[in-house]
Design a protein around this motif. Structure first.
Motif, PDB file in Angstrom:
ATOM      1  N   TYR A  61     -87.525  71.053 110.849  1.00  0.00           N
ATOM      2  CA  TYR A  61     -87.035  71.888 109.932  1.00  0.00           C
ATOM      3  C   TYR A  61     -85.534  72.061 110.229  1.00  0.00           C
ATOM      4  N   LEU A  62     -85.154  71.242 111.065  1.00  0.00           N
ATOM      5  CA  LEU A  62     -83.413  71.034 111.235  1.00  0.00           C
ATOM      6  C   LEU A  62     -83.168  70.323 110.093  1.00  0.00           C
ATOM      7  N   GLU A  63     -83.909  69.383 109.387  1.00  0.00           N
ATOM      8  CA  GLU A  63     -83.373  68.503 108.228  1.00  0.00           C
ATOM      9  C   GLU A  63     -83.431  69.277 107.021  1.00  0.00           C
ATOM     10  N   GLN A 101     -86.210  54.158 109.605  1.00  0.00           N
ATOM     11  CA  GLN A 101     -85.784  55.468 109.944  1.00  0.00           C
ATOM     12  C   GLN A 101     -84.477  55.782 110.147  1.00  0.00           C
ATOM     13  N   ARG A 102     -84.152  56.942 110.293  1.00  0.00           N
ATOM     14  CA  ARG A 102     -82.742  57.484 110.372  1.00  0.00           C
ATOM     15  C   ARG A 102     -82.210  56.708 111.495  1.00  0.00           C
ATOM     16  N   PRO A 103     -80.803  56.415 111.587  1.00  0.00           N
ATOM     17  CA  PRO A 103     -80.321  55.835 112.842  1.00  0.00           C
ATOM     18  C   PRO A 103     -80.787  56.543 113.986  1.00  0.00           C
ATOM     19  N   GLY A 261     -91.852  61.185 104.629  1.00  0.00           N
ATOM     20  CA  GLY A 261     -91.185  62.160 105.082  1.00  0.00           C
ATOM     21  C   GLY A 261     -91.968  63.265 105.681  1.00  0.00           C
ATOM     22  N   ARG A 262     -93.385  62.762 105.689  1.00  0.00           N
ATOM     23  CA  ARG A 262     -94.056  63.913 106.420  1.00  0.00           C
ATOM     24  C   ARG A 262     -94.404  63.529 107.952  1.00  0.00           C
ATOM     25  N   ILE A 263     -94.531  64.761 108.731  1.00  0.00           N
ATOM     26  CA  ILE A 263     -94.620  64.578 110.227  1.00  0.00           C
ATOM     27  C   ILE A 263     -95.912  64.534 110.557  1.00  0.00           C
ATOM     28  N   VAL A 264     -96.350  63.566 111.344  1.00  0.00           N
ATOM     29  CA  VAL A 264     -97.905  63.625 112.092  1.00  0.00           C
ATOM     30  C   VAL A 264     -97.919  63.708 113.501  1.00  0.00           C
ATOM     31  N   PHE A 265     -98.855  64.548 114.225  1.00  0.00           N
ATOM     32  CA  PHE A 265     -98.584  64.689 115.705  1.00  0.00           C
ATOM     33  C   PHE A 265     -99.966  63.745 116.115  1.00  0.00           C
ATOM     34  N   ALA A 266     -99.824  63.357 117.310  1.00  0.00           N
ATOM     35  CA  ALA A 266    -101.379  62.818 117.983  1.00  0.00           C
ATOM     36  C   ALA A 266    -101.002  63.420 119.355  1.00  0.00           C
ATOM     37  N   ILE A 267    -102.053  64.400 119.764  1.00  0.00           N
ATOM     38  CA  ILE A 267    -101.868  65.227 120.721  1.00  0.00           C
ATOM     39  C   ILE A 267    -103.065  65.114 121.878  1.00  0.00           C
ATOM     40  N   ALA A 336     -91.950  70.692 102.786  1.00  0.00           N
ATOM     41  CA  ALA A 336     -90.595  71.474 103.205  1.00  0.00           C
ATOM     42  C   ALA A 336     -90.674  72.794 102.988  1.00  0.00           C
ATOM     43  N   VAL A 337     -91.642  73.485 102.529  1.00  0.00           N
ATOM     44  CA  VAL A 337     -91.695  74.996 102.172  1.00  0.00           C
ATOM     45  C   VAL A 337     -91.466  75.792 103.517  1.00  0.00           C
ATOM     46  N   THR A 338     -90.609  76.624 103.483  1.00  0.00           N
ATOM     47  CA  THR A 338     -90.078  77.281 104.674  1.00  0.00           C
ATOM     48  C   THR A 338     -91.252  77.860 105.344  1.00  0.00           C
ATOM     49  N   ARG A 339     -91.240  78.106 106.765  1.00  0.00           N
ATOM     50  CA  ARG A 339     -92.265  78.538 107.690  1.00  0.00           C
ATOM     51  C   ARG A 339     -91.721  79.809 108.094  1.00  0.00           C
ATOM     52  N   ASP A 340     -90.594  80.480 107.595  1.00  0.00           N
ATOM     53  CA  ASP A 340     -90.254  81.797 107.820  1.00  0.00           C
ATOM     54  C   ASP A 340     -90.998  82.716 107.222  1.00  0.00           C
ATOM     55  N   TYR A 341     -90.686  83.976 107.287  1.00  0.00           N
ATOM     56  CA  TYR A 341     -91.739  85.202 107.042  1.00  0.00           C
ATOM     57  C   TYR A 341     -90.915  86.161 106.153  1.00  0.00           C
ATOM     58  N   ARG A 342     -91.618  86.849 105.386  1.00  0.00           N
ATOM     59  CA  ARG A 342     -90.884  87.895 104.669  1.00  0.00           C
ATOM     60  C   ARG A 342     -91.813  89.127 104.861  1.00  0.00           C
ATOM     61  N   LEU A 343     -91.055  90.163 105.113  1.00  0.00           N
ATOM     62  CA  LEU A 343     -91.907  91.647 105.169  1.00  0.00           C
ATOM     63  C   LEU A 343     -91.541  92.571 104.045  1.00  0.00           C
ATOM     64  N   GLU A 344     -92.443  93.031 103.069  1.00  0.00           N
ATOM     65  CA  GLU A 344     -92.129  93.479 101.902  1.00  0.00           C
ATOM     66  C   GLU A 344     -92.890  94.948 102.234  1.00  0.00           C
ATOM     67  N   VAL A 345     -92.384  96.232 101.873  1.00  0.00           N
ATOM     68  CA  VAL A 345     -92.595  97.380 101.906  1.00  0.00           C
ATOM     69  C   VAL A 345     -92.662  98.154 100.540  1.00  0.00           C
ATOM     70  N   ASP A 346     -93.958  98.382 100.232  1.00  0.00           N
ATOM     71  CA  ASP A 346     -93.878  99.272  98.960  1.00  0.00           C
ATOM     72  C   ASP A 346     -93.951 100.905  99.681  1.00  0.00           C
ATOM     73  N   SER A 347     -93.031 101.722  99.068  1.00  0.00           N
ATOM     74  CA  SER A 347     -93.046 102.953  99.481  1.00  0.00           C
ATOM     75  C   SER A 347     -93.018 103.958  98.483  1.00  0.00           C
TER      76      SER A 347
END
Length: 513
Positions: A61-63, A101-103, A261-267, A336-347
């Motif tokens: 996500y830094l990129e 890849q990047r330098p 550009g996708r990241i894949v892990f092997a764990i 690249a879609v953000t993994r951050d969150y949003r809290l929305e209140v209907d009051s």
């Protein structure tokens, strides 16, 4: 709907038993609020058990310049490693450097930034490595001579959800699994919800506040409850993983970057296997029916084979899983879609809080911020408390999180093996890893293997099954073999049918949960 057979009154009704719903239930109950959580299936039965099993800042996500998200996640990484040292562990990630890849200097600078964005007490810093003489280089093709290594964490994601629900329940919350919210309406005094739970019929819940934590169904649930609302803010991204027999013997993981550009892990996974993933694809189908496609299997096999000496082919795949991640729509490419969150209140009347987006690493912070909003609305003066609290079973060395306990887990597990020397050592280790200090509840008054009851499957005893039913809301073979544990990977293919038959013949004897 028929007349309710049960009526529950509460401060907060939470719809959704994934990591966000369970985390909010735990935090709210700990602040003295009365809580009811309903989940239409099992806890963590969808997105929250289909992650890559990582507690991480999100290096990639830094990129996308998501520095605040990465910093928040890195801070939470340390908090969670202290809170649940039994279901989490530090993990070193090897990044081979490939031509095109990047330098290397740019990658090294990014890793240094990753190290410095938040205080780091538990994990070692990143560094460059020579793959020709490092153990992680042996399984790789010889052209990969140089690489980098950095730290993040591993987590049993489904058990993390369950532990939050256990803590919520022990603090007074009512946790209702297999309970579908069939209707929800505002009334002059609050919210009126109708639930249906097959085991006990219709339930009416009267709540002052509603939390919509329905994951992939958040937008749908919001629109049904509040038809005046416009479009939702969710974008459904499908992530799939494959499991193959163990590819390498060392305990490090790999992070590979594809040309797209996708990241894949092997764990390293479940001692005998390697987990490879994930994909990032827009998803428009039924979130109840998500499954990996043959193209995704081929993609993951092909990418891994570009790095490993031994090619990986679809026939090597022993298990797959897929999940739909409900992310905040920001118009970006799927990866690249953000993994951050949003809290929305209907009051506009009794309040409803809807949770959009998020990632498993930041669930505790999301829950804390959500309950801050709820508490303010309900005039609850208790502040956040989860930052310095162990999750159930995590109190290896006392009630408060101990700074280095996650690094001392192996030593603690050896004490469990010594205390219960009548258990096979690997079984005692599995119990210690899964249950932490709750292993003593599981094994209370048992002094010999005969006390564990029937061996339903190899090293799956009736005592553990009954513990999971009584304390962890497990009801089906699927719950036990694939969410409360991953025994389904290790046991014969017909184990699920045998276990389900056993469960059907042995009804739960206590009201329990």
């Amino acid at each position: 709907m028929a007349e309710p057979q049960h009526i529950l009154d509460c401060d907060v009704l939470i719809v959704g038993g994934g990591i966000n719903g369970a985390g909010i239930a735990r935090d709210a109950a700990g602040r003295g609020l009365s809580v009811v959580l309903c989940e239409k299936d099992d806890l963590a039965s969808h997105t929250s058990s289909a992650s890559t099993k990582l507690i991480h800042g999100g290096l990639r996500y830094l990129e996308y310049y998501e520095f605040n998200l990465v910093r928040k996640a890195l801070i939470e990484r340390e908090v969670l490693l202290r809170a649940a040292p039994h279901i989490m562990r530090p993990l070193r990630f090897v990044m081979p450097h490939a031509q095109g890849q990047r330098p290397a200097l740019l990658i090294r600078a990014g890793l240094m930034l990753y190290d410095l964005l938040a205080k780091r007490e538990l994990l070692p810093a990143s560094s460059g490595i020579n793959l020709r003489c490092h153990a992680a280089g042996k399984p790789l093709k010889p052209e990969f001579r140089r690489g980098f290594i950095y730290s993040d964490g591993w987590v049993d994601d489904a058990r993390l959800v369950v532990l939050n629900a256990i803590d919520a329940g022990e603090k007074g919350a009512t946790i209702l699994t297999q309970a579908l919210c069939t209707s929800l309406a505002r009334t002059p005094g609050g919210w009126e919800a109708d639930l249906y739970k097959a085991s006990c019929g219709n339930i009416r819940v009267n709540a002052r506040y509603v939390v919509n934590a329905a994951g992939p169904w958040t937008a749908d649930f919001l629109h049904k409850a509040l038809p005046k609302e416009g479009g939702g803010h969710l974008r459904l991204i499908k992530g799939s993983h494959i499991i193959v027999k163990r590819i390498f013997e060392h305990d490090n993981a790999y992070i590979f970057q594809h040309r797209d550009g996708r990241i894949v892990f092997a764990i390293p996974y479940e001692r005998d296997f390697t987990l490879i993933g994930t994909t990032d694809l827009d998803y428009h189908g039924d979130a109840n029916q998500v499954a990996i496609g043959e193209d995704e299997i081929a993609y993951l096999c092909q990418l891994a084979s570009e790095y490993f000496v031994k090619p990986i082919v679809p026939a090597d795949v022993v298990w797959t899983y897929s999940g739909v991640r409900p992310l905040v729509e920001d118009g970006a490419d799927a990866k690249a879609v953000t993994r951050d969150y949003r809290l929305e209140v209907d009051s506009d009347g009794p309040p409803m809080l809807s949770i959009f987006g998020g990632k498993i690493t930041t669930y505790r912070k999301l829950a804390e911020e959500a309950v801050d909003l709820i508490a303010k609305s309900l005039d609850n003066r208790h502040g956040g408390w989860t930052h310095n609290a162990c999750l159930p079973g995590g109190d290896l060395y006392g009630a408060e999180p101990r700074n280095k306990s996650v690094l001392e887990f192996d030593a603690w597990a050896r004490t469990v093996q010594g205390r219960y020397s009548w258990l096979p050592p690997l079984l005692a280790l599995r119990y210690a890893r899964a249950y932490g200090t709750r292993v003593h509840t599981l094994l209370c008054d048992r002094t010999a293997i005969a006390d564990m009851g029937e061996e339903i499957a190899p090293e799956l005893y009736a005592a553990e099954v009954e513990y999971l039913r009584r304390y962890e809301w497990a009801r089906s073979a699927q719950d036990i073999l694939w969410r409360r544990s991953k025994l389904g990977l290790h046991l014969p293919p017909d184990t699920g049918d045998k276990l389900q038959a056993w469960l059907d013949l042995h009804p739960l004897q206590t009201a329990g949960r």
